[in-house]
Design a protein around this motif. Structure first.
Motif, PDB file in Angstrom:
ATOM      1  N   ARG A  97       0.824  -1.210   0.000  1.00 31.99           N
ATOM      2  CA  ARG A  97       0.000   0.000   0.000  1.00 31.99           C
ATOM      3  C   ARG A  97       0.857   1.259   0.000  1.00 31.99           C
ATOM      4  O   ARG A  97       0.539   2.245  -0.674  1.00 31.99           O
ATOM      5  CB  ARG A  97      -0.919  -0.013   1.221  1.00 31.99           C
ATOM      6  N   ALA A  98       1.979   1.210   0.778  1.00 30.86           N
ATOM      7  CA  ALA A  98       2.861   2.376   0.823  1.00 30.86           C
ATOM      8  C   ALA A  98       3.492   2.633  -0.545  1.00 30.86           C
ATOM      9  O   ALA A  98       3.616   3.787  -0.975  1.00 30.86           O
ATOM     10  CB  ALA A  98       3.943   2.172   1.878  1.00 30.86           C
ATOM     11  N   MET A  99       3.885   1.532  -1.236  1.00 30.79           N
ATOM     12  CA  MET A  99       4.468   1.703  -2.566  1.00 30.79           C
ATOM     13  C   MET A  99       3.444   2.265  -3.545  1.00 30.79           C
ATOM     14  O   MET A  99       3.750   3.187  -4.320  1.00 30.79           O
ATOM     15  CB  MET A  99       5.005   0.363  -3.066  1.00 30.79           C
ATOM     16  N   VAL A 100       2.239   1.727  -3.486  1.00 29.78           N
ATOM     17  CA  VAL A 100       1.181   2.254  -4.364  1.00 29.78           C
ATOM     18  C   VAL A 100       0.897   3.711  -4.037  1.00 29.78           C
ATOM     19  O   VAL A 100       0.770   4.563  -4.934  1.00 29.78           O
ATOM     20  CB  VAL A 100      -0.087   1.389  -4.226  1.00 29.78           C
ATOM     21  N   TYR A 101       0.823   3.992  -2.735  1.00 27.65           N
ATOM     22  CA  TYR A 101       0.569   5.378  -2.319  1.00 27.65           C
ATOM     23  C   TYR A 101       1.711   6.288  -2.744  1.00 27.65           C
ATOM     24  O   TYR A 101       1.489   7.413  -3.211  1.00 27.65           O
ATOM     25  CB  TYR A 101       0.371   5.418  -0.812  1.00 27.65           C
ATOM     26  N   GLY A 102       2.987   5.766  -2.572  1.00 30.61           N
ATOM     27  CA  GLY A 102       4.133   6.571  -2.991  1.00 30.61           C
ATOM     28  C   GLY A 102       4.134   6.812  -4.486  1.00 30.61           C
ATOM     29  O   GLY A 102       4.463   7.914  -4.941  1.00 30.61           O
ATOM     30  N   THR A 103       3.779   5.755  -5.248  1.00 28.27           N
ATOM     31  CA  THR A 103       3.704   5.921  -6.708  1.00 28.27           C
ATOM     32  C   THR A 103       2.653   6.966  -7.091  1.00 28.27           C
ATOM     33  O   THR A 103       2.890   7.843  -7.931  1.00 28.27           O
ATOM     34  CB  THR A 103       3.385   4.573  -7.365  1.00 28.27           C
ATOM     35  N   GLN A 104       1.485   6.848  -6.455  1.00 28.04           N
ATOM     36  CA  GLN A 104       0.442   7.848  -6.713  1.00 28.04           C
ATOM     37  C   GLN A 104       0.885   9.245  -6.319  1.00 28.04           C
ATOM     38  O   GLN A 104       0.637  10.218  -7.038  1.00 28.04           O
ATOM     39  CB  GLN A 104      -0.822   7.446  -5.975  1.00 28.04           C
ATOM     40  N   GLN A 105       1.562   9.337  -5.160  1.00 25.94           N
ATOM     41  CA  GLN A 105       2.045  10.651  -4.724  1.00 25.94           C
ATOM     42  C   GLN A 105       3.076  11.197  -5.706  1.00 25.94           C
ATOM     43  O   GLN A 105       3.077  12.400  -6.025  1.00 25.94           O
ATOM     44  CB  GLN A 105       2.651  10.536  -3.320  1.00 25.94           C
TER      45      GLN A 105
END
Length: 409
Positions: A233-241
């Motif tokens: 989730r953090a990676m997905v969130y970081g990618t989105q960010q």
């Protein structure tokens, strides 16, 4: 028939629910003339008669002898025997291979007098003692061979030995069924219970530890799974960010480019406007400079063109200026005509100018003002810099010498 007049030699009060040790309830001596059995003997009891020869004859229920049989056989005594089924429970102490420890045997007996004459002849009066004695006699040699901890093996061997011995109480005319349970003594049982409790506690602790390890492994696996999900989730969130940040940067760059373009365009427009204003200011400067060079009348005409409400002030000022100028010119003419400081050839030009001035005054024209505006070269051209005049001498509105569509200021 007369009843018995003598008291029985042996009598025990017993009924159906009495726990008997001796099944012989009554023993009576018989005479030839006092005999009444029918009213004194119970129907389920057996009668055993003794003969003068020492033998015994039994009459099991419901058979009873007659008076003639009693007299003929000359019976001397009668035994009343209970033939019911009786139960007895007892505990036996049996030795083990170690004198410090003893087995405890629980025996459940169920006995019944099967042959009353044989039982009376045997002379036994304690049936449980007889049976338990036979059991002990058969069991003690067997239990002596085993340790106190081998209670199960000892019980099996004991049952086999007693079975080989034969039915208990058979020589006494008894029918016996029995059950034997062998166990350790109480101290050894308590010791084994403590050991068992320790084993149970240890097993429980081991089981708790094992299950705890399984729980820990499962908890660790679940925690790792949760960590992996959180990392994902953090990676997905970081990618989105990151994508959002890049999009924002692109938008900001586009806005900056647009803003810089607008500023550049505004700067160009502002520069163009400044250039146009400078050109307009230059045209104004040329326009006012030309009119100021034409004299006071043109200046006042320009002022009236811009401020027509000041016509009275302009006329008054022009009149005063004209009067002062005429006076000054008359004084100058007088000085020139009457003066002797210069030679005649030097005064020829000024004198002509003075005479022309006097002629203008007399013709009621302002000195220095032409009767008609000076003709333009070629009959066309601007009356002043920046203004276009047509062939008839009229100013073309909205046109300049530069071909611009802007009107003069």
């Amino acid at each position: 028939m007369p009843p018995f007049h003598r008291q029985p030699e042996w009598q025990q009060p017993a009924d159906r629910h009495t726990q008997l040790v001796d099944p012989v309830l009554t023993v009576r001596q018989l005479s030839r003339f006092d005999f009444n059995l029918r009213s004194l003997v119970r129907i389920d009891h057996a009668l055993v008669f003794s003969t003068p020869k020492g033998s015994f004859e039994a009459y099991p229920p419901p058979r009873r002898p007659t008076r003639a049989e009693v007299v003929a056989n000359r019976y001397t005594a009668v035994y009343e025997v209970d033939m019911g089924v009786h139960r007895w429970t007892a505990e036996l102490t049996l030795p083990s291979d170690n004198d410090a420890f003893e087995f405890t045997a629980e025996v459940d007996l169920s006995w019944q007098v099967l042959d009353p004459a044989r039982f009376v002849a045997s002379g036994h009066r304690d049936v449980p003692g007889l049976l338990l004695g036979e059991l002990q006699q058969a069991a003690r040699p067997v239990t002596r061979r085993f340790a106190i901890a081998d209670s199960a093996v000892t019980e099996r061997e004991l049952l086999q030995a007693v079975t080989v011995l034969g039915p208990l109480g058979a020589p006494a005319g008894l029918q016996v069924t029995w059950t034997l349970r062998l166990r350790r003594d109480q101290a050894n049982i308590e010791h084994q219970q403590r050991l068992q409790a320790i084993d149970h506690s240890a097993a429980e602790q081991v089981r708790v530890a094992q299950r705890g390890m399984e729980v820990d492994v499962e908890a660790d696996r679940r925690q790792r799974q949760q960590d992996a999900l959180q990392v994902e989730r953090a990676m997905v969130y970081g990618t989105q960010q990151q994508e959002l940040l890049l999009q924002q940067q692109r938008w900001q760059h586009e806005q900056a480019l647009l803003h810089s373009g607008q500023q550049h365009q505004l700067a160009l427009q502002h520069g163009q406007q400044q250039l146009e204003l400078q050109q307009i200011e230059a045209q104004k400067i040329d326009f006012y400079q030309w009119h100021l060079q034409q004299g006071g009348v043109h200046s006042w005409a320009l002022h009236l063109a811009q401020h027509p409400e000041d016509s009275q002030l302009v006329m008054t000022s022009m009149r005063e200026d004209q009067l002062r100028m005429i006076q000054a010119q008359m004084d100058l003419v007088k000085q020139l005509l009457s003066g002797d400081a210069a030679e005649n050839y030097e005064l020829e030009g000024p004198k002509q100018l003075a005479l022309r001035t006097v002629s203008d005054i007399l013709n009621q024209r302002l000195p220095g003002v032409p009767q008609s505006p000076p003709p333009l070269p070629g009959g066309t051209g601007p009356a002043y810099p920046g203004v276009v005049v047509d062939a008839a001498g009229q100013v073309e509105a909205g046109r300049t010498d530069a071909g611009r569509g802007d009107a003069p200021p």
